[in-house]
Scaffold this motif. Sequence first.
Motif: not given
Length: 482
Positions: A89-92, A95-105, A276-281
């Motif tokens: 899921l994270e990879q998908k 792939e579609i949004f191009g953001m580095d991080y994903f948090l599931p809820t 989905c988010i770009r900022n690591r902090k």
Amino acid sequence: MAQVQFFSGESVPLEMHKVRVVQKLSLLPVWERQKRIAEAGNNTFLLKNRDIFLDMLTDSGVNAMSDRQMAAMMIADDSYAGSETFFRLEQKLHEIFGMDYFLPTHQGRAAENILAETYVRPGTVIPMNFHFTTTKAHITRLGGRVEELIIDEGLITSHSHPFKGNVDLNKLRECIERNGAENIPFIRIEAGTNLIGGQPISLENIEAVSKIAHELGIILLMDASLLQDNLFFMHEREPRCKGMSIRQITRAVADQFDIIYFSARKFGFGRGGGICIRNRKDYEKMRELVTVFEGFLTYGGMSVREMEAITVGLDETMDEQIVAQGPQFIEFMVNEFIKNGVPVVTPAGGLGCHVNAREFLPHLNSHDYPAAALACAAYIAGGIRGMERGTLSEQREPDGTEPAAAVELLRLAVPRRVFTLSQIKYAIDRIVWLHRHRELIGGLRFIEEPRVLRFFFGKLEPTSDWQLRLAEQYDKDFPNSL
Ligand SMILES: *Cc1c(COP(=O)(O)O)cnc(C)c1O
């Protein structure tokens, strides 16, 4: 889904899927329907599903799954930590949004809780095109304030603007100037603006908002719960998107944002949600909240089977024929209603068809709850369950007075891939019949009124015997039909 021309000249939305698993429905006789709505306190939320023919209450968690989604559920990797399912899921999403991080809820509002806990403080202001109920609840719960900056056309139910969900850029600049950029933790864009009838925002408008936000260092966030329909409308209505694939449009949209969150009860044909988010902090801050409120980072409260279904559902969301289905059915309904003089919100949006109950029932005032009365009438006339979006959904003021809602709408949601065209035609026919007999429809009054969220559990009664007279008329007009 394809729009095809019949030999007769009629233009018809054609299903590009076939039905392979079915659920039996029942359509009760009209006098049974009249009894059941009375038993449900004239509140469609309190009807039992077994008594409903066409459930058009919502598009949330009721979209049909494909064979590929069901097959994927069988290979779900059931583990608390490190599940392969999560990585797929994270990879998908990457792939579609191009953001580095994903948090599931576990669903959309859970993502809103995490985001609000991270960014909202007393006194902060969140500008947005339009609010959604759960979004606003989380922001105000933490002492923040919402400012709605939608273009004026967005609130005119019959306006033909193709992108009624657009942000008014002058209002946005004025809002930032007045509040100060330092008091604005993020600007929120809602795709497929839910509460104004599933109306889309344009790519051009998103880019303009992004420019303003990023020049001032403000985070730009998208609620992508209804992005699917919005992508279709960009493809249809925005000249520069015509030559682009849905996948290309999705990336062009996503590139403008710092954060994208969604309810997978709508986006991805599943049940769940995520951020989905770009900022690591900021990702690391939110990671802690996910483990406290949702579950471990590789499931976040979702079942692994649902996560597999979402991964495949996201791929299907990139397919133009698949995303066309909902909007084309809704457009068909809107066109038929217009032809027959039934007042509806235009242009056709996503999510559902919205009937304008104030114009439909001009003899009722807001405190007769016209949208709720029309919802009851639709159930009596066809076993159709819609949702009231009007004065009944508002809250009373502390002094007990009741504000009238800006619009009185009956929402007839069209869950994606669920109904056939003959079912849609039945719904249209019964609403048109109601419109011909609109003078028979009377008002409602509360017999039990909860103090909060009264539309969920409140019970009402008709202000006269109008429901009996409506059922009598039905019997007369359809003596041989359910
Ligand atoms: C449904 C919805 C939500 C909330 O999602 P849930 O999964 O129901 O919690 C948030 N934003 C929008 C625009 C929605 O339509």
